[in-house]
Design an enzyme around this catalytic site. Structure first.
Site, short mmCIF file in Angstrom:
data_model
loop_
_atom_site.label_atom_id
_atom_site.label_comp_id
_atom_site.label_asym_id
_atom_site.label_seq_id
_atom_site.Cartn_x
_atom_site.Cartn_y
_atom_site.Cartn_z
N ASP A 143 0.82 -1.21 0.00
CA ASP A 143 0.00 0.00 0.00
C ASP A 143 0.85 1.26 0.00
OD1 ASP A 143 0.75 -0.86 2.61
OD2 ASP A 143 -0.54 0.72 3.42
N GLN A 144 2.04 1.22 0.60
CA GLN A 144 2.95 2.36 0.58
C GLN A 144 3.58 2.55 -0.80
OE1 GLN A 144 5.52 1.17 3.85
NE2 GLN A 144 4.59 2.70 5.20
N GLN A 145 3.61 1.51 -1.59
CA GLN A 145 4.16 1.60 -2.93
C GLN A 145 3.09 1.97 -3.97
OE1 GLN A 145 6.47 -1.85 -4.09
NE2 GLN A 145 6.99 -2.27 -1.95
N CYS A 146 1.87 2.30 -3.51
CA CYS A 146 0.76 2.65 -4.41
C CYS A 146 0.48 1.53 -5.40
CB CYS A 146 1.05 3.96 -5.17
SG CYS A 146 1.19 5.39 -4.09
N THR A 147 0.70 0.29 -4.96
CA THR A 147 0.44 -0.85 -5.83
C THR A 147 -1.02 -1.26 -5.78
OG1 THR A 147 2.69 -1.62 -5.48
CG2 THR A 147 1.12 -3.23 -6.32
#
Length: 456
Positions: free
Chosen positions: A315-319
């Site tokens: 989620d932090q990688q905007c995946t």
């Protein structure tokens, strides 16, 4: 048609004409007060509303405003996206016999020749409406207020006929290995093993540069900030039409990049250093009309791109994103692209806002052309923003582009291998130091005077 030709034959859908009563009133007045017995052709304007339904014909409407005030005037009437203008020619005869004896075939050929001449001269690139020229012949019996008329829409007959062909999918242009290779060179950022594979990185960067320079438009759809840096720099250097789409979990941002900082887009990269330095002195945030350039994806950043994926959760990688986000963002990206193509200023078009629709005369056929569109599915909201270019941008500012032109891929390698190089080069390091020296003092006075202030 030859048996080797494939695809459907390109055909033209004709207009249906509709003449408003106000047009005949205007023609009567023009005939009595200006034309009198002069039967010279007159330039007029028709209007139509685009319709995407293949079973519904577009109607070309002739209104009172279709006629000029003076017979010799060239109409400059502009429409809007719901009322597109089309140039036409009116032949109004003085007698019914003259109307009947007009050489309609020759008149149609003359209008068709205008279309062909506009194509060859390149005028259609500035005004595509000239492809839809029309012709109207008429006789106005003003004693009885009776009008005989015919409307024709000439179309080019191509020999051999033009055919519609299918565009190749991306998989037919590039192999999976080539796509992966180009993607990898965008993401080579702060990698400890970069030195070992320096030659491969340089080859990928060269391939990416060649792809950008050989195409008319670039869509940046990668999933990290750092992966957009090199393509943004290369697009700014080549002055390419660039559109970025970025996704979060439930938010998105779609933007078009402004024009590159150099006035000459196709300038030679082998020019002498003295000439390059002369150009650097002419660089600025503005074009020749003193209006600021629109910014790129990195113009609002105060730090250089960094590795944003290592040791971070999905989620932090905007995946992870909501299912409707990508289609919404990609659709808006395509609309921005089409809007740029239809705008007279192209990549240099100013940013449009919602209130730009106040004046129909200044509206573009497709409506406003914003700079940035930001949306949030959590509230089903969308807003239009504008950001001008920054002299400290790590991707498109004059200093960075000039350094890239002077040093080429050596500059790219240094930017990748040294975390603070871009910040030092663009002045961001000094900017952050200056920001840290600011001191805020609050006045805690409790008197009733309305003279509270903050001293900076």
């Amino acid at each position: 048609m030859s048996g080797e030709r494939k695809g459907s034959i390109l055909q033209f859908a004709t207009f249906q004409s509709s003449v408003d009563e106000g047009f005949w009133h205007g023609l009567s007045s023009l005939k009595l007060n200006k034309l009198k017995t002069d039967d010279s052709p007159i330039s007029i304007t028709g209007f139509y509303t685009p319709c995407s339904n293949p079973h519904v014909s577009n109607h070309l409407n002739l209104l009172a405003e279709s006629l000029p005030t003076e017979p010799s005037d060239e109409l400059q009437t502009r429409g809007n996206r719901n009322k597109c203008s089309v140039p036409g020619t009116l032949y109004n005869t003085n007698t019914y016999e003259g109307y009947q004896s007009l050489d309609k075939k020759s008149l149609l050929k003359a209008e068709g020749k205008k279309i062909w001449d506009d194509i060859r001269s390149g005028k259609v690139e500035e005004d595509s409406s000239v492809l839809l020229r029309f012709l109207i012949i008429s006789f106005a019996d003003l004693k009885r207020f009776h009008f005989d008329y015919s409307v024709a829409f000439p179309a080019l007959a191509l020999d051999p006929p033009a055919t519609l062909v299918d565009l190749k999918p991306a998989s037919e242009w590039f192999t999976a290995e080539e796509v992966e290779s180009v993607s990898a060179c965008c993401n080579e950022w702060r990698m400890s093993c970069l030195t070992a594979d320096e030659r491969g990185v340089l080859d990928d960067c060269t391939r990416l540069r060649e792809l950008i320079e050989s195409h008319d438009a670039v869509f940046l759809l990668t999933d990290t900030r750092e992966s957009r840096w090199l393509p943004t720099l290369l697009c700014a250097n080549a002055n390419k039409l660039t559109v970025t789409a970025a996704l979060g979990f439930d938010s998105f941002m779609v933007m078009r990049h402004g024009a590159g900082p150099l006035s000459a887009a196709d300038e030679s990269k082998t020019e002498p250093v003295s000439s390059l330095l002369a150009d650097i002195e002419k660089m600025s945030l503005s074009h020749s009309d003193s209006k600021p350039r629109l910014g790129c994806y990195f113009c609002n950043d105060v730090v250089a791109p960094v590795d944003s994926t290592t040791n971070r959760t999905l989620d932090q990688q905007c995946t992870v994103t909501r299912p409707g986000l990508a289609p919404i963002a990609s659709a808006l990206a395509v609309e921005l692209f089409v809007g740029i193509l239809h705008h007279p200023l192209g990549i240099s078009a100013e940013a449009g806002f919602g209130n730009s629709l106040d004046s129909g005369s200044s509206e573009q056929p497709l409506g406003i052309l914003p700079h940035q569109i930001r949306g949030a599915l959590s509230q089903f909201s969308q807003m239009i923003l504008v950001g001008h270019s920054s002299n400290s941008c790590t991707a498109c500012c004059p200093t960075v582009v000039a350094e890239y032109r002077k040093r080429g891929l050596d500059f790219v390698l240094q930017a990748i291998n040294h975390p603070t190089y871009l910040e030092d080069l663009t002045g961001l390091t000094e900017l952050m130091k200056s920001a840290n020296t600011f001191e805020l003092d609050w006045d805690d006075a409790t008197d009733n005077d309305d003279d509270d202030f903050v001293e900076i």
